[in-house]
Enzyme design. Structure first.
Site, PDB file in Angstrom:
ATOM      1  N   HIS A 110       0.634  -1.241   0.101  1.00 36.63           N
ATOM      2  CA  HIS A 110       0.109  -0.169  -0.142  1.00 36.63           C
ATOM      3  C   HIS A 110       0.874   1.302  -0.193  1.00 36.63           C
ATOM      4  O   HIS A 110       0.476   2.308  -0.582  1.00 36.63           O
ATOM      5  CB  HIS A 110      -0.863  -0.104   1.076  1.00 36.63           C
ATOM      6  CG  HIS A 110      -1.937  -1.170   1.206  1.00 36.63           C
ATOM      7  ND1 HIS A 110      -2.811  -1.247   0.347  1.00 36.63           N
ATOM      8  CD2 HIS A 110      -1.936  -2.200   2.280  1.00 36.63           C
ATOM      9  CE1 HIS A 110      -3.530  -2.346   0.514  1.00 36.63           C
ATOM     10  NE2 HIS A 110      -3.080  -3.146   1.717  1.00 36.63           N
ATOM     11  N   HIS A 154       5.980   7.244   6.122  1.00 40.79           N
ATOM     12  CA  HIS A 154       5.318   6.556   4.812  1.00 40.79           C
ATOM     13  C   HIS A 154       4.938   7.548   3.946  1.00 40.79           C
ATOM     14  O   HIS A 154       4.805   8.839   4.337  1.00 40.79           O
ATOM     15  CB  HIS A 154       4.455   5.537   5.071  1.00 40.79           C
ATOM     16  CG  HIS A 154       3.122   5.867   5.505  1.00 40.79           C
ATOM     17  ND1 HIS A 154       2.868   5.809   6.923  1.00 40.79           N
ATOM     18  CD2 HIS A 154       2.066   6.340   5.125  1.00 40.79           C
ATOM     19  CE1 HIS A 154       1.801   6.399   7.111  1.00 40.79           C
ATOM     20  NE2 HIS A 154       1.299   6.931   6.027  1.00 40.79           N
ATOM     21  N   HIS A 156       2.428   8.906   0.323  1.00 36.77           N
ATOM     22  CA  HIS A 156       1.126   8.870  -0.412  1.00 36.77           C
ATOM     23  C   HIS A 156       1.338   9.809  -1.840  1.00 36.77           C
ATOM     24  O   HIS A 156       1.834  10.733  -1.441  1.00 36.77           O
ATOM     25  CB  HIS A 156       0.067   9.417   0.215  1.00 36.77           C
ATOM     26  CG  HIS A 156      -0.364   8.733   1.453  1.00 36.77           C
ATOM     27  ND1 HIS A 156      -1.123   7.830   1.695  1.00 36.77           N
ATOM     28  CD2 HIS A 156      -0.261   8.626   2.855  1.00 36.77           C
ATOM     29  CE1 HIS A 156      -1.465   7.157   2.965  1.00 36.77           C
ATOM     30  NE2 HIS A 156      -0.623   8.109   3.556  1.00 36.77           N
ATOM     31  N   GLU A 202      -2.904  13.449   0.170  1.00 39.08           N
ATOM     32  CA  GLU A 202      -4.117  12.990   0.546  1.00 39.08           C
ATOM     33  C   GLU A 202      -4.919  14.335   1.349  1.00 39.08           C
ATOM     34  O   GLU A 202      -6.237  14.754   1.026  1.00 39.08           O
ATOM     35  CB  GLU A 202      -3.965  12.192   2.114  1.00 39.08           C
ATOM     36  CG  GLU A 202      -3.400  10.816   1.619  1.00 39.08           C
ATOM     37  CD  GLU A 202      -3.956   9.559   2.163  1.00 39.08           C
ATOM     38  OE1 GLU A 202      -3.615   9.693   3.673  1.00 39.08           O
ATOM     39  OE2 GLU A 202      -4.515   8.535   1.514  1.00 39.08           O
ATOM     40  N   HIS A 214       3.719  10.954   5.968  1.00 34.46           N
ATOM     41  CA  HIS A 214       2.940  10.840   7.247  1.00 34.46           C
ATOM     42  C   HIS A 214       4.325  10.158   8.128  1.00 34.46           C
ATOM     43  O   HIS A 214       4.493   9.230   7.992  1.00 34.46           O
ATOM     44  CB  HIS A 214       1.834   9.836   7.206  1.00 34.46           C
ATOM     45  CG  HIS A 214       0.766  10.642   6.477  1.00 34.46           C
ATOM     46  ND1 HIS A 214      -0.422   9.920   6.057  1.00 34.46           N
ATOM     47  CD2 HIS A 214       0.428  11.939   6.211  1.00 34.46           C
ATOM     48  CE1 HIS A 214      -1.226  10.591   5.271  1.00 34.46           C
ATOM     49  NE2 HIS A 214      -0.794  11.974   5.572  1.00 34.46           N
ATOM     50  N   THR A 262      -5.801   7.072   7.680  1.00 35.88           N
ATOM     51  CA  THR A 262      -6.445   7.206   5.956  1.00 35.88           C
ATOM     52  C   THR A 262      -6.361   6.083   5.361  1.00 35.88           C
ATOM     53  O   THR A 262      -6.763   5.825   3.866  1.00 35.88           O
ATOM     54  CB  THR A 262      -5.594   8.368   5.312  1.00 35.88           C
ATOM     55  OG1 THR A 262      -4.237   7.691   5.118  1.00 35.88           O
ATOM     56  CG2 THR A 262      -5.410   9.520   6.148  1.00 35.88           C
ATOM     57  N   THR A 263      -6.326   4.751   5.973  1.00 33.43           N
ATOM     58  CA  THR A 263      -6.448   3.690   5.452  1.00 33.43           C
ATOM     59  C   THR A 263      -7.478   2.740   6.405  1.00 33.43           C
ATOM     60  O   THR A 263      -7.327   2.933   7.524  1.00 33.43           O
ATOM     61  CB  THR A 263      -5.267   2.702   5.298  1.00 33.43           C
ATOM     62  OG1 THR A 263      -4.515   2.711   6.600  1.00 33.43           O
ATOM     63  CG2 THR A 263      -4.408   3.625   4.392  1.00 33.43           C
TER      64      THR A 263
HETATM   65 ZN   LIG Z   1      -0.567   7.684   5.598  1.00 33.13          ZN
END
Ligand SMILES: [Zn+2]
Ligand SMILES: *[C@@H]1O[C@H](CO)[C@@H](O)[C@H](O)[C@H]1NC(C)=O
Ligand SMILES: *[C@@H]1O[C@H](CO)[C@@H](O)[C@H](O)[C@H]1NC(C)=O
Length: 365
Positions: A96, A122, A124, A134, A147, A227-228
């Protein structure tokens, strides 16, 4: 459902559902892969993860004009972010995102009700055709977002903290494309092509402070979620106002280097979620904010506890406020003097009249 969630939770956490991944000590990849079947293509996650339908979800669009200025929000204190080279960090691709493990000797405090320890960071990102941050700001989606995930020290681990109301604190950094490579990100970006799904690469420790923007005292703060999936609403979010620049080459590396299955791992961002009744706080004031306070006596802007050292600048708004304040003050004073003068002249005139006509009146009488 609760029980099911309880049963699958450890696996969810172990597979690295983005914001809660546990790092190397808990693997559990196999069960995790079966259960962790959510994808970014179909973001109707609420079917399998009901919390994703909650009313305090992340990311959100930050409307800077509606943010509530809270100058009491102090700058975050970062401790232990300057890691020694001997400290080995794990870089991994969990299908992911790409994630760098961080030691819990790193922590953030001040401006939070408690101390939070680091767990991982990590990214995005988007695709050929789309940016991939995001959080959006005034409707603008930036190129990518990082993040840095922390958990409340009192819960002792990310897994324990993830479901507690005050369990997590995540720092969000937005990226824009600049002309040059950002050398601070080479530690990570130069290793991306080696981050095969499921494998772990070692990266020598470096100064994580260098990944942060410089104006750390300018940020937005709100309460939200992972957010997941499973979208726990346990995150105190800090979104820095200053973006970090990376080159187009670096951004392209992020977009194209990682694979999941036979596909390129890209567009791993969630759509923005409704704000509902939440308040977004801003640690700084600006021209666009509707709630800013005109500085007392014109020059009290820099009396903030945290930002004096960083030298907050006099904004155009402040300058205008002072000019108009002064102009208005002068006009009001001039008017008052004028009115007084008129009154005095009138009363003098009246007195004069009395004086003038007194003899006449006396004569008349
Ligand atoms: Zn994140
Ligand atoms: C977040 O929620 C807590 C608990 O309800 C509250 O005390 C705090 O003020 C909220 N923070 C923000 C930034 O809204
Ligand atoms: C930073 O804050 C300014 C002023 O509110 C705003 O105009 C700008 O869009 C913000 N940018 C980000 C990335 O937050």
């Amino acid at each position: 459902m609760r029980r099911l969630l309880f049963l699958i939770l450890p696996q969810l956490l172990a597979t690295g559902t983005c914001d809660t991944s546990l790092g190397p000590q808990q693997e559990g990849k196999h069960e995790g892969e079966m259960l962790s079947h959510w994808s970014y293509e179909d973001q109707n996650w609420g079917k399998d993860y009901p919390l994703c339908n909650g009313n305090a979800q992340s990311p959100i669009n930050i409307d800077t004009g509606k943010a509530t200025v809270d100058k009491e929000l102090p700058s975050i204190t970062f401790e232990g972010y300057n890691l020694k080279e001997t400290e080995q960090l794990d870089l991994s691709n969990n299908g992911h995102t790409v994630q760098l493990s961080l030691p819990d000797s790193m922590s953030i405090s001040r401006g939070f009700k408690q101390k939070y320890l680091a767990s991982q960071l990590h990214f995005h990102w988007g695709s050929d055709t789309s940016p991939g941050a995001e959080h959006t700001v005034d409707g603008t989606q930036y190129a990518a977002e990082m993040h840095i995930v922390h958990f409340a020290a009192k819960y002792e681990s990310l897994a324990n903290a993830a479901q507690e109301a005050d369990g997590l604190a995540v720092l969000a950094i937005l990226f824009q494309v600049g002309a040059q490579d950002n050398k601070n990100y080479k530690h990570i970006f130069d290793k991306l092509q080696d981050a095969v799904e499921g494998a772990t690469i070692k990266i020598p420790g470096f100064d994580i402070n260098t990944l942060l923007p410089s104006q750390l005292y300018r940020f937005f703060r709100y309460n939200g979620s992972l957010t997941t999936p499973p979208c726990f609403q346990t995150v105190t979010w800090t979104v820095f106002n200053e973006t970090v620049l990376i080159s187009q080459v670096q951004l392209d590396k992020l977009k194209t280097s990682l694979k999941t299955g036979h596909r390129t791992l890209d567009s791993n961002f969630r759509q923005v979620q409704p704000l509902n009744r939440r308040i977004v706080f801003a640690s700084f004031s600006s021209l666009t904010s509707s709630r800013r306070i005109v500085p007392k006596a014109g020059f009290s802007e820099s009396d903030g506890t945290d930002n004096s050292a960083n030298g907050i600048h006099f904004t155009l708004g402040d300058t205008l406020a002072v000019i108009f304040g002064t102009l208005f003050g002068c006009t009001a004073l001039a008017f008052a003097i004028y009115v007084l003068k008129q009154k005095r002249q009138r009363s003098n005139a009246e007195r004069g009249q009395k004086v003038i006509y007194k003899p006449a009146a006396t004569m008349e009488s």
